[in-house]
Design a protein around this motif. Structure first.
Motif, PDB file in Angstrom:
ATOM      1  N   UNK A 117       0.804  -1.225   0.000  1.00 12.40           N
ATOM      2  CA  UNK A 117       0.000   0.000   0.000  1.00 12.40           C
ATOM      3  C   UNK A 117       0.834   1.270   0.000  1.00 12.40           C
ATOM      4  N   UNK A 118       0.321   2.264  -0.720  1.00  9.63           N
ATOM      5  CA  UNK A 118       0.740   3.654  -0.551  1.00  9.63           C
ATOM      6  C   UNK A 118      -0.052   4.224   0.617  1.00  9.63           C
ATOM      7  N   UNK A 119       0.566   5.130   1.363  1.00 12.22           N
ATOM      8  CA  UNK A 119      -0.088   5.725   2.534  1.00 12.22           C
ATOM      9  C   UNK A 119      -0.154   7.241   2.378  1.00 12.22           C
ATOM     10  N   UNK A 120      -1.288   7.826   2.724  1.00 11.65           N
ATOM     11  CA  UNK A 120      -1.417   9.283   2.787  1.00 11.65           C
ATOM     12  C   UNK A 120      -1.826   9.637   4.204  1.00 11.65           C
ATOM     13  N   UNK A 121      -1.026  10.489   4.840  1.00 10.06           N
ATOM     14  CA  UNK A 121      -1.172  10.769   6.266  1.00 10.06           C
ATOM     15  C   UNK A 121      -1.559  12.222   6.484  1.00 10.06           C
ATOM     16  N   UNK A 122      -2.511  12.456   7.385  1.00  9.46           N
ATOM     17  CA  UNK A 122      -2.958  13.795   7.764  1.00  9.46           C
ATOM     18  C   UNK A 122      -2.759  13.984   9.262  1.00  9.46           C
ATOM     19  N   UNK A 123      -2.116  15.075   9.636  1.00  8.17           N
ATOM     20  CA  UNK A 123      -1.913  15.387  11.055  1.00  8.17           C
ATOM     21  C   UNK A 123      -3.171  16.057  11.602  1.00  8.17           C
ATOM     22  N   UNK A 124      -3.730  15.465  12.652  1.00  7.41           N
ATOM     23  CA  UNK A 124      -4.923  16.034  13.290  1.00  7.41           C
ATOM     24  C   UNK A 124      -4.564  16.926  14.468  1.00  7.41           C
ATOM     25  N   UNK A 125      -3.547  16.531  15.211  1.00  6.15           N
ATOM     26  CA  UNK A 125      -3.105  17.306  16.367  1.00  6.15           C
ATOM     27  C   UNK A 125      -1.590  17.213  16.492  1.00  6.15           C
ATOM     28  N   UNK A 126      -0.961  18.329  16.855  1.00  6.56           N
ATOM     29  CA  UNK A 126       0.464  18.320  17.131  1.00  6.56           C
ATOM     30  C   UNK A 126       1.342  18.517  15.901  1.00  6.56           C
ATOM     31  N   UNK A 127       2.586  18.117  16.063  1.00  7.94           N
ATOM     32  CA  UNK A 127       3.619  18.261  15.025  1.00  7.94           C
ATOM     33  C   UNK A 127       4.314  16.922  14.829  1.00  7.94           C
ATOM     34  N   UNK A 164      10.539   2.427   2.916  1.00  4.16           N
ATOM     35  CA  UNK A 164      10.704   2.572   4.357  1.00  4.16           C
ATOM     36  C   UNK A 164      10.374   4.013   4.758  1.00  4.16           C
ATOM     37  N   UNK A 165       9.532   4.152   5.798  1.00  2.13           N
ATOM     38  CA  UNK A 165       9.136   5.483   6.243  1.00  2.13           C
ATOM     39  C   UNK A 165       8.931   5.494   7.759  1.00  2.13           C
ATOM     40  N   UNK A 166       8.753   6.690   8.307  1.00  2.00           N
ATOM     41  CA  UNK A 166       8.645   6.846   9.761  1.00  2.00           C
ATOM     42  C   UNK A 166       7.900   8.133  10.065  1.00  2.00           C
ATOM     43  N   UNK A 167       7.439   8.240  11.330  1.00  2.00           N
ATOM     44  CA  UNK A 167       6.910   9.488  11.865  1.00  2.00           C
ATOM     45  C   UNK A 167       7.434   9.640  13.293  1.00  2.00           C
ATOM     46  N   UNK A 168       7.778  10.879  13.653  1.00  2.00           N
ATOM     47  CA  UNK A 168       8.330  11.163  14.981  1.00  2.00           C
ATOM     48  C   UNK A 168       7.717  12.445  15.523  1.00  2.00           C
ATOM     49  N   UNK A 169       7.279  12.408  16.784  1.00  2.00           N
ATOM     50  CA  UNK A 169       6.745  13.591  17.443  1.00  2.00           C
ATOM     51  C   UNK A 169       7.885  14.305  18.169  1.00  2.00           C
ATOM     52  N   UNK A 170       8.351  15.460  17.672  1.00  2.00           N
ATOM     53  CA  UNK A 170       9.509  16.133  18.288  1.00  2.00           C
ATOM     54  C   UNK A 170       9.170  16.927  19.538  1.00  2.00           C
ATOM     55  N   UNK A 171       7.883  17.034  19.878  1.00  4.74           N
ATOM     56  CA  UNK A 171       7.477  17.834  21.023  1.00  4.74           C
ATOM     57  C   UNK A 171       7.616  17.019  22.321  1.00  4.74           C
TER      58      UNK A 171
END
Length: 212
Positions: A98-108, A144-151
């Motif tokens: 799958x291809x993924x499309x991501x939307x941020x709802x809250x935060x960074x 390969x992908x990732x997400x990180x919350x820097x806060x």
């Protein structure tokens, strides 16, 4: 000689609700008798508006795929809510289907993906971006992908849509160091150019799954 190839670009009926009880095995699931289909086959009270408890890597992925909604069978789509603790991450992983499309709802979120072993200068190139509330980012299929919350003080939340009824997820560290049975430490030591005791230490860790 003559050769003819024919295909159908889309579904051949309105829907094909998965029959989870059929003994027949196909690529996907056999269709349930349409006379027995009802609205509940396309519904789940998933509570995706509610926060989830995160694990030791600081994330929790709540995936809604064909295993939760049988009506997704053959439709090529699924959805996930992803919760991130402060400084939490959805570690490097890939979706093989799958291809993924991501939307941020809250935060960074700091997000990115790495290109494949293609010819230079694009070999293993990192493409990354800092996303804020309302921003959208696409992760191409299989990369390969990732997400990180820097806060360090605030959690983050995202919703992801994926182009498969069953996208699959391979978390890189879990697959390499937490496989069952383990990959030979001789193989991994050579691949990562480190001592075998380093590999042994990594394989001894508990590689937690953040996908629910």
């Amino acid at each position: 000689s003559w050769q003819a190839i024919a295909s159908d670009p889309g579904p051949l009926q309105d829907f094909c609700v998965a029959d989870m009880h059929s003994p027949v095995r196909v690529n996907g699931f056999v269709c349930k008798n349409p006379m027995k289909v009802n609205a509940d086959d396309f519904f789940k009270a998933a509570n995706l508006d509610k926060p989830r408890v995160t694990n030791k890597v600081g994330s929790n992925v709540t995936l809604i795929n064909v295993m939760q909604i049988a009506g997704l069978n053959t439709l090529g789509i699924s959805i996930a809510r992803i919760d991130y603790a402060p400084l939490g991450q959805n570690p490097p992983h890939t979706h093989p289907r799958a291809t993924e499309i991501l939307t941020v709802l809250e935060g960074t979120l700091y997000v990115g993906f790495v290109t494949s072993n293609q010819p230079a200068p694009n070999r293993n190139k990192l493409l990354s971006k800092v996303l804020n509330k309302g921003d959208v980012f696409v992760f191409p299929v299989g990369l390969i992908h990732f997400q990180f919350n820097p806060n360090p003080h605030q959690p983050a939340v995202a919703i992801a849509a994926l182009s498969s009824q069953n996208p699959g997820a391979i978390t890189i560290a879990n697959a390499v160091f937490g496989s069952d049975p383990p990959i030979s430490d001789d193989v991994l030591a050579k691949a990562f150019q480190v001592e075998k005791n380093t590999i042994d230490y990594l394989q001894a860790q508990f590689w937690e799954n953040n996908h629910n």
